[in-house]
Structure formats: C-alpha cells, structure tokens
Scaffold this active site. Structure first.
Site: not given
Length: 1139
Positions: A301-303
């Site tokens: 998720h995300s980074m």
C-alpha cells in the site's frame, strides 16, 4: 578586490583611538537628542573625516568618563552608570562595523522608506489580493467541484495477530526496530501454523501492520465459505492465503530514502524467514506431497509498493523469491515529494533497474522476466498521492503489468481515497478473488506462469471492454448440442436486430433465436445487452447465449461428445443440430442504468443487479455460423435483451476538433435516431489531466417505453481508467491522462487517443439524442492542486532570491540595505515580471521541441539536471518548469508566479509580526529585569559577547554531532531559531536608536531569516523521520545526511550575524557575483525546483558560504590574519593593543 571600510577596529587601522564621542543626552532632552543624532548623520568634510570616523567607532549610546570607564546611559534616569571595559553597550560590536558613509549616502524620505521593514505599495497590495483570490478559487474548486462520488462499503473482520519473536537479530539487523506478524481470522482460522500460499503485506508511509486486516479477513472467509467446498478449486491448486504483515512502527517512508532502503533490506530477510517456515514440520500444516514454496506474493500500500520494487534491487534479495506484486495507490512514477536527495536517488536507481531489465531483448537477460506488477489507483478522491503517479507506463511493458483505477474494476465502479483502498469491501473482494485465481500450490512458485497470471488479473481488474481484454470463446470446445426443428421461424434475417422486451412471452419454452453471423467484411462487431444474468453451462436460469456451428448428423454417438444436450425440436421429424459454445465466461458486467438509478455502485436504498454485456469482433466469431439467444424463462418477466451486429462506421464517431476550438466553443452533436446499441465518441483533443469538462446528454423520446436509461462510460487507453455514469443527464468529465512531471512511456506511442465516450442507449426508441460538452473552467482550477503542490516550495524561493538580489545591489551602491518589503515593491516593478515573462517563453519553447530528440539536440538547460548521459530515460522535458510538453498551459507560469508573490508577501509580514511580538515580550522582560536588579548590574538589550574560542568550540561540537549522530537538518532547524533571536535583538536596537546602521543590519538579518524559512520545509521531513526514530528508541544513526559541508556555511553565517556584524559592502567587480549567484538560484528554483527540491538547500548553502567569505574580506583574507585576529581579540570582540 577593494572593500569600502566599515570602520571595524583592527590592528591595521592607524586611527584607532580610545577617545569616545560625547554621550547622547538622556530621555527628556529631546532637542539635544535630535541635535546629537543630526550631528552623527551630517555629511563630513574631507578635513574632518578621519577625526570624526575615530569618534564613530564606538556605540552611539555610550561615552567615557574622565577615569576612562565606559558609562552606560540608563533611560530610566539621568545619571550615567560606570561600567568596566568588558561590559560595553549592546551596540558596541555593531557600531564598530558602521562607517559614516552608511549613513550619509541616502537622505530624507526615500532613505526612511528604504529602511522601513513595513513598507508596502499599491502594486504589492494588488498582487497579494489577486493571488489570494485566485488561491481561494482554486481551493474552493478543489473541495467542491468535479468531485467523484464515494461508494465504498464498510468491511468487517475479527482480527488476531501472531508475532514472530524468533525473527530476531540472528536473521536481520533491524529486529529491534521492526516486527513480523501472521494474520488469523478468529472463528474461521485460528491455527498459527502456515498452511497455504504466503502473502506479505507492506504498509505505506506512516502505515500500520494492522491495515492488512480487511484483505486478509476476506481471504480467510472466502476460502472457508467457498473454495474449500469446491472440488475443482482444490484440484486447481487453491489453498488458503497466509497473510503476513510488517510493523514498521509507522515509519515515514515517503520522507527518507534510507528508511525506504532499510525497509527493503528487512523485508528481504523477512521473505527468507517466511519461506523457511514452510520447511519446518512443526510450523507448517501443508500437505507433504506439495512442493515447498519458493516465492512470496507481495501486496503493498502506498510507499509499500515502492519498497516492494526496491526489494528486487537489494543485495540481500533471494533470486525468484518474488514474482507477483500488487500495489494500492503507490506512486511508482516519481516520488511524492522531492525534499530528500536520497529519496530522489533511490527512485532513479530503482526505476532505472526496472526499465533496464525490461528493455533486454532476451528473457534470459531479464531478471524480472517472471515478475508481474499490477498498480491499482483510487482516482480523484485520493488527495494524498496523485493517482497519476501510480502509472506504470514508464516502467513495465503491457505483457508484465498495467495500471487500473478502481472506478474501472467490475462490481466496484467507484473511486476511493488513499486509505479506503485498503478496507473498501468491493475492492478487497476483487483483490482476493484475483489472488486465488493466480495461485497454484502444486508449483514451487505457488503461482501460475506469468502469462496466465496476467490473464487472471485482467479478468478481475479490467472492464473487459479494453482492446487487451482476452476472450475465452475462441479457446473453448463446443460443449452444448442444440437441436432445432427445421421449419423454425426463429432465424433472424441478415443484419436484423433482435429485441426481446420481455422474456418468457413465447409459447414455446424454451425458445431459441438465431442471428446469422455476417461475412468477415466491414469491421463489424456483435453486441448483446440484457438485465438478466446469463446462464453458464448446465445452469437453468432465464437466458443463455450460445455461439454455434452446424453439426453434421452422425447416428448413435454424436450426442455423447457434448456435456449439454438442448433439444428444442419438439415432435418435429426434421431437425437441425448445432454444436455450440457457452458465452457466459466472457460476460462483461455493466452497472444497471434505469430511470431510478443514481450511481453505478450499489446504493443502500436502491440496489440493482448489473447488466450483462457481450461484445465480440467479427474475427473472433469466424468459426461460427449462428448466435443463439435462448429464452428459458418459464413465465413472463421484466427481463429484456438486445442483440445486433453493427458496423464500425456506425458505432464509432470521431470528433475532429482541436483543443483551442473545443475550449472556446465547446462540443455539441446529435446522435442519429438510427444508431447502434452502443456508440463510441472519440475526442482525441481531450487528453490533459489538468482540464475538466461538463457533459450534458439530452433525453430521448421513446413512444414504446424505454427498456433502460442511457449508460455512459468515459475511458482512456493510456491507463485503464473508466468511469460509468448511469441514467446519465449531466456528468463531470475528468481524467488522469497526460499529466505534468510524468516520465515518458516505456514504449513510445504514436499519439494519444484522448478521451472516448461510450454510450449505451435503447435502440428501439428511434429518436435522436443531443450530446454537448464544454470545459469547466472553475472545476479545472481544482485539478492544479494535486499536480502542482510542490511548485509552492520552489517558485516562492525564486521571488525571495530576486528580492535579496535587489537588496544587495542597492546596498553595494548606496550603503542602505533596504528592507525586504521595499525591495519586493521595487522587484514587482522590474525584475519579477521580466523573469516570469522569460520563463513563460522558455516553457513555450520547451513545449515546441520534441522530447524524443536525440541527445545532440538537447537544449542547453537540459544539462542542468542530474542523470547519466547514456541513459535514454535521464533527460525528458517532464523535469523542467511545469513538467508539461503542452504549450497551451503557458499561462500557468505567471499564474503560479503571482500566487508565489502573494505567499511571500504574507510570510514576510507574518515574520515581521512575529518579530514584533517577540520584541514586545523581550522589552517587557528587560524592563522587569531592570526593576528587580540592583544598581550595580545592568541588563543589556544588545548582542551577546562571546569569545572567538567559545564560538569555535560550539561550532566544533555542532559539526561533530552532525558528522556522527545528528542529521544536518536538525542543526539547520536550530539555526532558524537562533536567527529569530538575532532578528528580535536587531529590530529592538533599530527601534530604540533609529539609525541607518541598525536598520541595515536588521533588514539584512530579516532577509536571511526569510530565505531560511523557505528552505526549512525541505529539511523538516528528514528531521521528522529522525525524531520518529528516537521516539521508538531506534538510536542507530542515519547512514546518510551527515555531511558537515551541507550546513557549515549556514552555521558560520548565522553565528556571524548573531554577533551583530553587518556584511561589508563590495565595491569591486566581485559585487556582481552576489547578483549572479542569487539570479542563478532564482532560475534553478523555477526550472528544476519541483523535481529536485532538495538541491535548493544546497544552493542556499552555497550563497551562505559566499556571504561568509564577504564577511571575512575575501580580498585580503589569509590564515595568518585569521590566527592573528583570534589571538589578539578579547572575549567581547575588541582588539588588544600590540606592544
């Protein structure tokens, strides 16, 4: 270089004298005070110059007693108070650097206006007002216009976590900082032994390991309730998914490149540990006959998605231990913020590795050949990471990955914000079904081969309407034998449309309708739409679609070849036998569109089953002769169906209109009454993500009654982004197409196809339909926020640099260091408009040049950026200025320039106001201290007297901390506070004495503080990461950010200013270097400040080094003189007399 004398007392000054000028009268002798100040500021004659200069080398607020002691003027009384030599007036150090020249070259009102920190002008007020009006409109547009609807349903789970305490320092050096967990769903699966396919969840920036709960819970429930009871699934190698998650203590991964690499290293160690669990009989419940897993599926998720890709580039990566990566709202294309140089470098290195791997000609040379990468983006509702950055087009080819938006995913059909993408019920269901679809425990990799994995991901994540969508029909064998009577009248005429307004009306049940497939000419396609679910093989519902070929009669055994025998011949002696394939596996679900529909996703008050849609190109039906629509409804129902063959010339309407004309006049067209079931309007001019539009669809007249309301799909082909609008009347059209600062695609495409509008409408209404499209200017302004947030960290620095350039230029010429406010007023009439006009022309010229030009044709400014010259991806125009190749958006540079001016004005006056408040508090504290002290002690409002040796020691301590423990960003933040204190003292002294010399110094210190304020946000993120590490008791120093050179000039400059020393004037040609350096900083901030924002700190550091050199008189500076000066100075800074 010649430097105008500043009056500093030194061993080279033959006029140094111990005589002091007469002391100014105390308060109450107003006329005498004014006369004394006028005498100080009067022009000096040639004959009196040296004599008067000797007198001006002492503070204006002190005088000598006959005994030689310095007497300090007490504003509360009239009696001078004796002091020792070491307790000089607060203006001692500052006055030593002031010559009468600095107070005589400018006079009168102009001089007072120049030195006034609060100076303003009508043009400044107008620019600031316009800037904040524009910013207010942009923020209002961002928060209220062109907003995507929210349709996520809440997910529920019963989580439990098992921590692996034995994953300790023997396995990884980060064991004391990070932790590894196994998820288990209570009441479903509570055994903490591994048993299925390993999946590792990686949280993003400041994310929690608990974010795995919704996805892991759905995996456990879906297997428990569905797959474990399906014998076919078990035979296909489907087993539970063992979800692991990592606790990173909510690290700020997006702010610090080294933290990202540390996480990647830890995760590679975790993967090795996870795989070892399946080898241990005491910790595994897997069937011993199955191969041990050799790879782990990654969900990031995300980074966390960037960390997942970085894992494959690390030295401790175990080859082939990762072959499937699924990311959610991950900024793959570029870093969300470019404030950390290590982060930018890490992105460049990781992306270069992936590009280089997939650019290899042979699979054996590609270490990522078996890796699939899927990026899922939330769309416009994600206000944390621009969804444009989730685009994989610059990294992987279509054969190994793709980018899809949640609004495109079947049965999801809604955008979502940055966090909702992890818990949205619709999305987690699609993700889990896709993961189970691509797993196979009978293989060591635990997954299907790459091509089959890509096929499975496309099935679950794409609409099925894309050109890359794969049909299963051509790969099937006929499983249904359809028998019809010879005299059946259900065979439609060639080209005739089949319309069933109500299923189950036929007397014959079931009833088959045959559509003959036309010859392979004209680029036709078959389309079918119904509001009923299509039956798969062996199901007994209401409707079934078959693609059939005539089957020759062979008595006895022909029927045994088919799984399904559908005999509709009745008692007829003659019959026709057709070998058919069921089309249910190719069904494309579409959101239901009726006059009661409001949103494509499910709404609590009004839930409808999705429509079923089939679409085939004629080439895909080459081996068939008929399409059989079988109505199996036993009674009259509300179900309906429409089937037809349509020509591309009728169903595709290209709009040949340029962007300028489209924006000025809009688009208005009328769809003809005789039109196919689905019409595709292609508008190539609409490709930019910076523009939003308003669409209106007129209501069509329908005498026979509408079967369904118009359904609209907006889509682009560069990434798989589709948006559906049900019962469409008015719609907001916005997209994530061509975006600023995005790198070029991995494989260059000839041109962009722009936006296409696909319209399904009831063809039986036999009436035209009006479609109009116009730009939504206010809505478009809101689209600038997510794409250009970092601009406001770079463009204001351009304004600050130009303002300081004007200050130093005037100071070197007139000896008046004008205030920041007055310099800004003058720059708004001269340099600032000129620079922004020049940048505008530069952006137009960049847009006019093709970024695909050879390296020899690069413009001169292309070599300012970093990158390997041999890397074909190292230079693209997306790094420059506004990051766009579209000359249409030239107006954004003056627009952002105007807003930057307004922001700088407000920040400047805010800093002035803060300084004024501190001065009031400081004055009150001094007054209170004086009232409470006895007559023998005096509290000074001046600058602290610190010996050079003490300054060297404190500087050495700071530098030693930076080189070992503390990042230089911490020291920079401390220097900002020190500079505030310097400004406060300088402003108080200037207010009290009202001398040009004092105002010069205060304006100089204030401008330095404003410059530091704009650099501070670049340093704060890394400082936050370091502070966070201390909070979690991770005391291991950063392996980066310990370069003392990055902060040493700042230390020297701020320390010099803290003693009250004014910078000397430059009279030789070297004064032009200050101007050129500030002008270069301004240009670099505009051209590369967004892409390489971290370099702005180093440019400001370079400026500080130059100013320190000017302070040290670079024309005559030597180590011998520095040593002599330090050894002959008293702690208060005065020079000892040499024998």
């Amino acid at each position: 270089m010649r430097r105008r004398s500043t009056g500093s007392t030194s061993e080279e000054d033959p006029h140094t004298s111990s005589s002091e000028p007469s002391h100014l009268p105390p308060t109450g002798h107003g006329d005498k005070v004014n006369d004394a100040r006028r005498r100080i500021e009067e022009p000096l004659g040639d004959g009196e110059h040296s004599r008067t200069r000797r007198k001006d080398n002492v503070p204006a607020s002190s005088h000598s007693s006959p005994s030689g002691d310095v007497k300090h003027w007490d504003p509360k009384g009239t009696t001078p108070q004796p002091q020792t030599e070491r307790k000089q007036s607060p203006m001692k150090l500052l006055a030593k650097d002031i010559t009468p020249d600095s107070m005589v070259e400018c006079r009168g009102k102009r001089r007072l206006q120049w030195r006034n920190p609060w100076a303003t002008s009508s043009i400044t007020l107008l620019a600031t007002a316009l800037a904040f009006i524009i910013m207010g409109v942009i923020v209002h547009s961002f928060t209220t216009r062109q907003l995507d609807p929210k349709g996520c349903e809440m997910s529920y789970m019963r989580p439990s976590f098992a921590r692996f305490a034995d994953f300790d320092t023997e396995h990884t050096r980060f064991a004391s900082k990070y932790s590894l967990y196994l998820y288990r769903e209570q009441l479903v699966d509570e055994d903490i032994r591994v048993k299925g396919v390993p999946v590792l969840f990686i949280p993003g920036n400041a994310g929690s390991y608990k974010q795995v709960r919704p996805i892991a819970a759905e995996a456990a429930v879906y297997y428990d309730q569905t797959l474990q009871h399906d014998k076919g699934a078990k035979a296909a190698g489907k087993r539970p998914l063992d979800f692991f998650s990592v606790d990173f203590n909510e690290d700020f991964t997006a702010f610090h490149g080294q933290t990202l690499l540390d996480q990647a290293e830890y995760l590679n160690d975790a993967v090795s540990f996870i795989l070892s669990l399946y080898h241990s009989p005491s910790r595994s419940l897997r069937d011993p006959s199955l191969p041990d897993p050799s790879s782990v599926i990654i969900v990031g998720h995300s980074m966390g998605g960037i960390v997942a890709r970085a894992m494959l580039t690390m030295s401790n990566y175990q080859s082939n231990s990762i072959n499937t990566i699924l990311t959610l709202s991950a900024p793959h294309a570029r870093p969300p913020v470019s404030f950390d140089g290590e982060m930018v470098t890490t992105y460049e290195r990781v992306n270069h590795y992936w590009r280089h791997a997939y650019s290899q000609k042979w699979a054996i040379d590609n270490p990522l050949w078996h890796v699939t990468l899927i990026s899922i983006a939330g769309g416009g509702l994600d206000t944390v990471v621009p969804s444009d950055y989730a685009n994989l087009a610059s990294l992987v080819p279509d054969t190994h990955g793709f980018t899809v938006f949640t609004s495109s995913m079947p049965n999801v059909w809604t955008g979502m914000d940055h966090l909702a993408i992890t818990w949205c019920d619709q999305v987690r269901k699609s993700i889990i079904r896709a993961l189970y679809d691509v797993t196979d425990v009978s293989r060591p990799t635990q997954t299907l081969p790459r091509a089959e994995r890509m096929r499975g991901f496309k099935k679950w994540f794409l609409t099925g309407l894309e050109d890359v969508a794969e049909k299963t029909l051509p790969h099937k064998e006929p499983k249904t034998l359809l028998t019809l009577e010879d005299n059946s009248n259900a065979i439609m005429s060639q080209g005739e449309r089949l319309v069933l307004r109500s299923l189950g009306q036929s007397k014959q049940k079931p009833k088959a309708y045959l559509l003959p497939i036309p010859p392979q000419t004209g680029g036709k396609k078959f389309t079918f739409l119904t509001n009923e679910k299509l039956d798969s093989l062996g199901e007994y519902g209401k409707l079934e679609v078959l693609f059939c070929s005539v089957h020759p009669f062979q008595a006895g055994h022909s029927a045994a070849l088919f799984s399904m025998n559908m005999d509709l011949s009745g008692d007829s002696t003659g019959s026709t036998r057709l070998a058919c394939k069921n089309a249910a596996t190719d069904v494309i679900p579409l959101p239901a569109s009726t006059r009661q529909s409001t949103q494509p996703f499910k709404v609590k008050d009004h839930e409808e089953e999705p429509f079923s849609y089939l679409q085939y190109d004629l080439e895909e039906l080459a081996e068939h002769q008929f399409v059989a629509i079988v109505d199996k409804a036993g009674e009259h129902s509300t179900g309906w169906a429409v089937a037809e063959f349509s020509a591309a010339s009728d169903s595709v309407i290209p709009v040949k209109m340029g962007l300028q004309r489209l924006l000025t006049t809009g688009l208005s067209m009328r769809l003809p009454a005789k039109r196919p079931l689905v019409v595709d309007v292609k508008i190539p001019a609409l490709y930019s993500s910076l523009l939003a539009y308003s669409l209106h669809v007129g209501k069509q007249a329908c005498d026979t009654g509408e079967m369904f309301a118009p359904l609209l799909r907006q889509y682009i082909t560069e990434v798989y982004e589709s948006k559906f609008f049900v019962n469409v009347k008015d719609a907001n059209i916005n997209l994530h197409g061509v975006s600023p600062y995005m790198p070029p695609p991995f494989l260059a495409k000839s041109s962009t196809h722009g936006v296409s509008l696909q319209v399904w409408s009831d063809p039986t209404c036999d009436s035209s339909m009006q479609v109009s499209l116009k730009v939504d200017w206010l809505g478009s302004l809101g689209k600038l926020v997510m794409r250009y947030r970092i601009v406001f960290a770079a463009f204001p620095l351009l304004v600050v640099a130009l303002v300081m350039r004007q200050q130093f230029r005037v100071y070197d010429e007139t000896a008046i260091f004008m205030s920041f406010s007055e310099s800004l007023n003058e720059c708004l009439r001269s340099s600032i408009p000129v620079v922004f006009v020049g940048l505008t022309f530069l952006s137009v010229s960049i847009a006019g040049a093709s970024y695909q030009a050879s390296p020899s044709n690069k413009p001169w400014f292309a070599f300012w950026g970093a990158g390997n010259a041999t890397d074909p991806f190292s230079y693209t125009n997306h790094e420059l200025l506004l990051g766009s190749d579209d000359s249409f958006f030239w107006f954004l540079i003056p627009l952002f320039g105007l807003m930057s001016v307004g922001i700088v004005v407000v920040v400047n006056y805010a800093a002035l106001g803060l300084t004024y408040i501190f001065v009031l508090l400081y004055s009150a504290a001094l007054s209170f201290s004086r009232r409470n002290n006895d007559a023998k002690s005096t509290t000074s409002a001046g600058f602290a007297s610190v010996s050079p040796r003490q300054r060297l020691i404190s500087t050495g301590i700071l530098l030693s901390l930076v080189s070992t423990v503390v990042p230089y960003h911490m020291v920079y933040a401390i220097l900002c506070f020190i500079q505030i204190a310097t400004c406060v003292r300088g402003y108080k002294i200037a207010k009290d004495l009202c001398l040009d010399a004092n105002y010069n110094f205060y304006n100089y210190a204030h401008s330095t503080f404003i410059l530091m304020l704009w650099i501070l946000p670049i340093n704060v993120p890394v400082l936050v990461v370091w502070t966070r590490n201390l909070a979690v008791h991770w005391l291991t120093p950063f392996s980066t950010h310990h370069n003392v050179i990055s902060v040493l000039p700042f230390i020297l400059l701020i320390e010099t200013q803290s003693t009250g020393r004014m910078i000397p004037r430059l009279q030789s040609r070297t004064r032009f270097f200050t101007s050129l350096l500030l002008f270069f900083i301004a240009l670099y901030a505009a051209i590369y400040g967004v892409t390489y924002a971290y370099r702005l700190h180093h440019l400001a550091n370079l400026l500080s080094a130059w100013l320190v050199a000017v302070h040290l008189d670079i024309s005559s500076f030597s180590l011998k003189k520095l040593s002599t000066a330090l050894l002959t100075m008293d702690p208060d800074g005065s020079v000892k007399k040499r024998p």
